[in-house]
Design a protein around this motif. Structure first.
Motif, mmCIF file in Angstrom:
data_model
loop_
_atom_site.group_PDB
_atom_site.id
_atom_site.type_symbol
_atom_site.label_atom_id
_atom_site.label_comp_id
_atom_site.label_asym_id
_atom_site.label_seq_id
_atom_site.Cartn_x
_atom_site.Cartn_y
_atom_site.Cartn_z
ATOM 1 N N LEU A 150 0.863 -1.182 0.000
ATOM 2 C CA LEU A 150 0.000 0.000 0.000
ATOM 3 C C LEU A 150 0.897 1.229 0.000
ATOM 4 C CD1 LEU A 150 -2.655 1.608 0.347
ATOM 5 C CD2 LEU A 150 -2.456 1.208 2.821
ATOM 6 N N ILE A 151 0.700 2.092 -0.979
ATOM 7 C CA ILE A 151 1.507 3.298 -1.130
ATOM 8 C C ILE A 151 0.616 4.506 -0.897
ATOM 9 C CG2 ILE A 151 2.888 4.682 -2.736
ATOM 10 C CD1 ILE A 151 3.370 1.914 -4.229
ATOM 11 N N LYS A 207 -8.808 -4.227 3.785
ATOM 12 C CA LYS A 207 -9.294 -5.463 4.397
ATOM 13 C C LYS A 207 -10.165 -6.240 3.419
ATOM 14 C CE LYS A 207 -11.678 -7.243 8.496
ATOM 15 N NZ LYS A 207 -12.339 -6.899 9.794
ATOM 16 N N ALA A 208 -11.053 -5.527 2.726
ATOM 17 C CA ALA A 208 -11.934 -6.188 1.766
ATOM 18 C C ALA A 208 -11.167 -6.699 0.556
ATOM 19 C CB ALA A 208 -13.032 -5.217 1.324
ATOM 20 N N GLU A 209 -10.233 -5.894 0.044
ATOM 21 C CA GLU A 209 -9.488 -6.259 -1.165
ATOM 22 C C GLU A 209 -8.585 -7.471 -0.934
ATOM 23 O OE1 GLU A 209 -9.197 -5.125 -4.337
ATOM 24 O OE2 GLU A 209 -10.723 -3.556 -4.239
ATOM 25 N N THR A 210 -8.089 -7.615 0.292
ATOM 26 C CA THR A 210 -7.137 -8.698 0.583
ATOM 27 C C THR A 210 -7.777 -9.866 1.331
ATOM 28 O OG1 THR A 210 -6.426 -7.660 2.656
ATOM 29 C CG2 THR A 210 -5.210 -7.063 0.651
ATOM 30 N N GLY A 211 -9.089 -9.880 1.396
ATOM 31 C CA GLY A 211 -9.773 -10.967 2.079
ATOM 32 C C GLY A 211 -9.451 -11.029 3.560
ATOM 33 N N LYS A 229 -4.452 3.004 11.488
ATOM 34 C CA LYS A 229 -5.043 2.369 10.305
ATOM 35 C C LYS A 229 -3.982 1.611 9.502
ATOM 36 C CE LYS A 229 -9.002 5.445 9.650
ATOM 37 N NZ LYS A 229 -9.678 6.386 8.713
ATOM 38 N N ASN A 230 -2.763 2.137 9.478
ATOM 39 C CA ASN A 230 -1.671 1.408 8.817
ATOM 40 C C ASN A 230 -1.419 0.077 9.506
ATOM 41 O OD1 ASN A 230 -1.046 3.210 6.730
ATOM 42 N ND2 ASN A 230 0.405 4.363 7.984
ATOM 43 N N ILE A 231 -1.356 0.101 10.835
ATOM 44 C CA ILE A 231 -1.131 -1.127 11.594
ATOM 45 C C ILE A 231 -2.248 -2.133 11.320
ATOM 46 C CG2 ILE A 231 -0.943 -2.110 13.907
ATOM 47 C CD1 ILE A 231 1.512 -0.479 12.930
ATOM 48 N N ALA A 232 -3.479 -1.641 11.272
ATOM 49 C CA ALA A 232 -4.618 -2.517 11.006
ATOM 50 C C ALA A 232 -4.587 -3.088 9.593
ATOM 51 C CB ALA A 232 -5.922 -1.755 11.229
ATOM 52 N N SER A 233 -3.924 -2.376 8.671
ATOM 53 C CA SER A 233 -3.925 -2.777 7.259
ATOM 54 C C SER A 233 -2.793 -3.723 6.897
ATOM 55 C CB SER A 233 -3.837 -1.534 6.359
ATOM 56 O OG SER A 233 -4.947 -0.675 6.576
ATOM 57 N N LEU A 234 -1.874 -3.978 7.845
ATOM 58 C CA LEU A 234 -0.732 -4.845 7.561
ATOM 59 C C LEU A 234 -1.052 -6.315 7.840
ATOM 60 C CD1 LEU A 234 2.221 -2.736 8.979
ATOM 61 C CD2 LEU A 234 1.987 -3.516 6.607
ATOM 62 N N ALA A 235 -0.498 -7.167 6.996
ATOM 63 C CA ALA A 235 -0.594 -8.611 7.199
ATOM 64 C C ALA A 235 0.408 -9.044 8.263
ATOM 65 C CB ALA A 235 -0.310 -9.335 5.883
ATOM 66 N N LYS A 236 0.313 -10.284 8.712
ATOM 67 C CA LYS A 236 1.304 -10.824 9.635
ATOM 68 C C LYS A 236 2.697 -10.722 9.018
ATOM 69 C CE LYS A 236 -1.482 -13.983 12.408
ATOM 70 N NZ LYS A 236 -1.699 -15.395 12.827
ATOM 71 N N ASP A 237 3.662 -10.379 9.854
ATOM 72 C CA ASP A 237 5.054 -10.188 9.432
ATOM 73 C C ASP A 237 5.210 -9.030 8.448
ATOM 74 O OD1 ASP A 237 6.214 -12.398 10.927
ATOM 75 O OD2 ASP A 237 5.162 -13.697 9.509
ATOM 76 N N GLY A 238 4.232 -8.105 8.438
ATOM 77 C CA GLY A 238 4.289 -6.957 7.541
ATOM 78 C C GLY A 238 5.227 -5.873 8.029
#
Length: 333
Positions: A150-151, A207-211, A229-238
């Motif tokens: 995400l940029i 969240k919706a775009e990445t399932g 919101k950035n923290i919430a948008s990261l996957a595990k090990d992001g």
């Protein structure tokens, strides 16, 4: 080659609005060991220049106080020990300062040849954003093929560069931008989805775009107001890579739990304080990995406007409106 003894440059007698910048005449600098002197044909206008003009981004003690961090032009003198460039070579370079001038001294390790087919204006749009994106997105955040990113600020000079590089190296790209036109431009450059942050909550969309998985890397220039919101948008090990604080530098009452649960990495850097050796290492990777893509036409700088040297204040005003898509370049000579 006989050089003049004086040159025109943009002076900053005080901090403030764009009109505080004036033109002055001063001595042409001489390259020290390891440096080259470039006759500047074009220079990029960047947000750090605006911040320095406003008094919030001081130049390092050993750097020129003159504005300007990226240039393109012709090598007209070389310092002791420089073997990689010769007189007459066309180069673009990441300057430590002094780019808003007819001549500029830069460390040889921060200079790059023009990509084949490029002129000075196009080459001047490369150094600042490509050094920044390569260092933060690839070297530090470790973005690799098959990952998602995400940029933020996708239509900026940094953003348009990051979209193209991430896409070229096999990543899935999401961006935020502030208008439909900007979002459309980002998707044209290769973003899978551009999120208009004025209309949609980017964390909900990601969240919706990445399932529900989230993205692997976020390149952020907003800072505090986007942190949770950035923290919430990261996957595990992001990894969250922070490069600016347009939305503030202090995040209060932040829940640190998700950082631990998802094993997140948070990193950040600014380019200017990096050592000459660090910048040379970035330069060498750009020449090896990115310059072939530029020469093949697979990626290219996005240039919003080219202004005359005498119109530098207009360039800063445009930068401050955030109405541009891509880079603002100044034709110096």
């Amino acid at each position: 080659m006989t050089l003049p003894t004086t040159m025109r440059f943009v002076d900053l007698p005080s901090f403030g609005a764009p009109d505080v910048m004036t033109f002055a005449t001063g001595p042409v600098p001489s390259p020290k060991a390891g440096e080259i002197l470039v006759k500047v044909q074009a220079a990029g206008i960047n947000r750090p220049d605006v911040a320095q003009r406003q008094g919030t981004y001081p130049a390092p003690k050993d750097a020129s106080p003159v504005l300007g961090l990226e240039i393109a032009g012709e090598v007209v003198a070389v310092g002791e020990g420089v073997n990689e460039f010769k007189l007459g070579d066309p180069v673009c370079a990441l300057a430590n300062g002094g780019g808003y001038a007819e001549y500029c001294v830069v460390p040889a390790g921060q200079a790059l040849p023009f990509p084949k087919g490029y002129d000075a204006v196009k080459a001047a749009a490369l150094p600042e954003t490509f050094f920044t994106v390569w260092a933060n997105l690839f070297q530090m955040a470790g973005l690799t093929e098959g990952e998602s990113v995400l940029i933020h600020g996708g239509s900026s000079g940094i953003g348009t560069t990051a979209i193209q590089l991430a896409k070229a190296f096999g990543a899935e790209v999401y961006v935020t931008a502030g208008s439909k036109d900007k979002c459309d431009a980002c998707e044209t450059l290769g973003a899978k989805r551009a999120i208009n942050y004025r209309e949609d909550d980017f964390a909900t969309v990601i969240k919706a775009e990445t399932g529900g998985k989230g993205v692997d890397v976020i390149l952020d220039m907003i800072g505090a107001s986007y942190f949770e919101k950035n923290i919430a948008s990261l996957a595990k090990d992001g990894c969250l890579s922070i490069i600016a604080f347009l939305g503030g530098a202090v995040a209060e009452k932040v829940n640190l739990g998700p950082i631990m649960v998802k094993r997140l990495t948070i990193t950040g850097s600014t380019m200017r304080p990096r050592t000459a050796d660090e910048k040379r290492a970035i330069r060498d990777e750009l020449v090896a990995e990115v310059w072939p893509l530029l020469e093949a036409g697979e990626i290219a700088p996005v240039i919003h406007d080219v202004i005359d040297f005498d119109k530098v204040a207009d360039g800063h005003r445009l930068m401050e409106t955030s109405g541009h898509i891509g880079k603002i370049v100044m034709r110096v000579s």
